[in-house]
Design an enzyme around this catalytic site. Structure first.
Site, PDB file in Angstrom:
ATOM      1  N   PHE A 252       0.848  -1.175   0.000  1.00  0.00           N
ATOM      2  CA  PHE A 252       0.000   0.000   0.000  1.00  0.00           C
ATOM      3  C   PHE A 252       0.892   1.235   0.000  1.00  0.00           C
ATOM      4  O   PHE A 252       1.449   1.624   1.030  1.00  0.00           O
ATOM      5  CB  PHE A 252      -0.924  -0.021   1.222  1.00  0.00           C
ATOM      6  CG  PHE A 252      -1.458  -1.407   1.501  1.00  0.00           C
ATOM      7  CD1 PHE A 252      -2.170  -2.094   0.532  1.00  0.00           C
ATOM      8  CD2 PHE A 252      -1.199  -2.042   2.704  1.00  0.00           C
ATOM      9  CE1 PHE A 252      -2.632  -3.376   0.763  1.00  0.00           C
ATOM     10  CE2 PHE A 252      -1.661  -3.322   2.953  1.00  0.00           C
ATOM     11  CZ  PHE A 252      -2.376  -3.988   1.976  1.00  0.00           C
ATOM     12  N   ASP A 254       2.246   4.364   0.549  1.00  0.00           N
ATOM     13  CA  ASP A 254       1.982   5.542   1.353  1.00  0.00           C
ATOM     14  C   ASP A 254       3.273   6.314   1.565  1.00  0.00           C
ATOM     15  O   ASP A 254       4.114   6.376   0.673  1.00  0.00           O
ATOM     16  CB  ASP A 254       1.322   5.135   2.676  1.00  0.00           C
ATOM     17  CG  ASP A 254       2.236   4.248   3.542  1.00  0.00           C
ATOM     18  OD1 ASP A 254       3.347   3.898   3.088  1.00  0.00           O
ATOM     19  OD2 ASP A 254       1.835   3.920   4.675  1.00  0.00           O
ATOM     20  N   ASP A 328       4.006  -5.606   3.702  1.00  0.00           N
ATOM     21  CA  ASP A 328       3.636  -4.219   3.974  1.00  0.00           C
ATOM     22  C   ASP A 328       3.278  -4.024   5.444  1.00  0.00           C
ATOM     23  O   ASP A 328       3.719  -3.072   6.092  1.00  0.00           O
ATOM     24  CB  ASP A 328       2.459  -3.807   3.088  1.00  0.00           C
ATOM     25  CG  ASP A 328       2.034  -2.363   3.321  1.00  0.00           C
ATOM     26  OD1 ASP A 328       1.368  -2.092   4.346  1.00  0.00           O
ATOM     27  OD2 ASP A 328       2.364  -1.497   2.490  1.00  0.00           O
ATOM     28  N   TYR A 329       2.435  -4.914   5.975  1.00  0.00           N
ATOM     29  CA  TYR A 329       2.056  -4.815   7.387  1.00  0.00           C
ATOM     30  C   TYR A 329       3.296  -4.778   8.282  1.00  0.00           C
ATOM     31  O   TYR A 329       3.380  -3.990   9.232  1.00  0.00           O
ATOM     32  CB  TYR A 329       1.181  -6.005   7.786  1.00  0.00           C
ATOM     33  CG  TYR A 329      -0.245  -5.947   7.311  1.00  0.00           C
ATOM     34  CD1 TYR A 329      -0.839  -4.762   6.890  1.00  0.00           C
ATOM     35  CD2 TYR A 329      -1.020  -7.106   7.290  1.00  0.00           C
ATOM     36  CE1 TYR A 329      -2.154  -4.724   6.465  1.00  0.00           C
ATOM     37  CE2 TYR A 329      -2.348  -7.080   6.867  1.00  0.00           C
ATOM     38  CZ  TYR A 329      -2.904  -5.890   6.449  1.00  0.00           C
ATOM     39  OH  TYR A 329      -4.202  -5.859   6.037  1.00  0.00           O
TER      40      TYR A 329
END
Length: 355
Positions: A252, A254, A328-329
């Protein structure tokens, strides 16, 4: 049918394309392998899987049901632009005996609203503010949202008007097309992550995180993809969120995850870009440098995930689940836990609704 040259690239295609064309951001193979080794250690310790992610996120719903689906949808509709101008100017929310900042402050604010009673013509409502009900938030005023998202510091949540617009529009779409519940949209996807992604970006305009890079239409879909992934995590990959193609979802893109990738040596910035970051330059969504950072991050995490898979296969433990979502997490949690160390490579500043 559009010609291949003008077809909008999906996030994974976007990442590969931008990484091949990028001028100010590059990917280090040695850095990719080093991050993969860190992830292998976390895997072996049980700190890199869906269960651990759910257990660590104590503000997320505990049960996988319709209420949880609607909670996740509201939170990810509002899940953007939490960075503060300084450490002294943070959006903070007190909840559950703790002080929460950034994304967790948003989660705390939503839970606080659901918990507390409100006065309506001198009658106390027993079930709090129905902030996860599309019938309510499709009609809510800016002042009502300001109250729900109120800060316990002197710094208000950024982009309140934009959040209000995204939330009321999304609520109206749910009311008109999905019987007022995002669960209906989830079920329409028939357990396909890509089908759900398509439903989100075509039906809800605030999720259309797109741009043009060197003449090529591209997409990042940070919030749309994290909505898919958060539902997958909430349901632990079961039931209505048993997505058969969850591995097609990318990281994701960001501002925190790219910062972690740069700190860990997987991403490399040019001297000129690094100078701008250290000077605190504010980029706009769609600027070339901004898209290079985001696109290269997508491809970098894909390479990390692939190398983790190779390492697991070599160890004979390739039955362990891993993909770009879980990478990602892990990186996002790493970035939050190592903020002081990461400060030497500042995150890129963009004030927008996409991340």
């Amino acid at each position: 049918m559009l010609e291949e040259a003008t077809r909008r690239l999906l996030p994974l295609e976007t990442g590969e394309f931008i990484a091949q064309q990028s001028h100010d951001v590059s990917i280090s193979t040695n850095g990719v392998h080093a991050v993969a080794e860190l992830l292998i250690d976390s895997l072996s310790e049980g700190n890199f899987n869906l269960s651990s992610w759910r257990d660590q996120n104590i503000l997320h719903p505990r049960e996988a049901n319709e209420s949880a689906v609607n909670w996740v949808f509201v939170v990810d509709t509002l899940n953007f632009s939490f960075w503060s101008e300084s450490e002294e100017q943070k959006y903070l929310v007190h909840y559950g005996g703790q002080v929460h900042s950034g994304y967790w402050a948003l989660c705390a604010a939503i839970n606080r609203a659901l918990d507390e009673g409100v006065m309506d013509h001198c009658v106390t409502l027993q079930h709090g503010i129905p902030i996860t009900s599309a019938a309510y938030y499709s009609q809510m005023s800016l002042d009502e949202l300001a109250y729900v998202l109120r800060s316990d510091s002197d710094t208000a949540i950024p982009l309140l008007r934009e959040r209000h617009g995204a939330l009321t529009e999304s609520g109206s779409v749910l009311q008109q097309h999905y019987n007022g519940s995002f669960l209906s949209c989830l079920r329409k996807s028939e357990r396909s992550a890509q089908r759900l992604l398509h439903l989100i970006i075509t039906g809800f305009s605030s999720f259309r995180d797109e741009g043009i890079f060197q003449g090529q239409p591209v997409s990042f879909y940070k919030r749309a993809q994290i909505l898919v992934a958060d539902l997958w995590g909430c349901f632990q990959g079961q039931g209505d969120a048993a997505f058969v193609d969850i591995d097609s979802i990318t990281m994701f893109a960001d501002y925190r995850v790219p910062q972690a990738l740069a700190y860990l040596g997987a991403l490399k910035y040019s001297d000129g870009l690094l100078k701008k970051l250290k000077e605190g330059v504010n980029f706009s969504s769609g600027d070339t440098e901004e898209m290079e950072i985001r696109g290269c991050s997508i491809w970098c995490v894909e390479l990390i995930s692939k190398h983790v898979g190779t390492l697991l296969a070599n160890k004979g433990t390739d039955s362990l689940k891993q993909n770009a979502v879980l990478v990602d997490y892990w990186l996002w949690s790493y970035a939050r836990g190592h903020r002081k160390e990461l400060a030497g490579i500042p995150f890129h500043r963009v004030r927008c609704i996409y991340y």
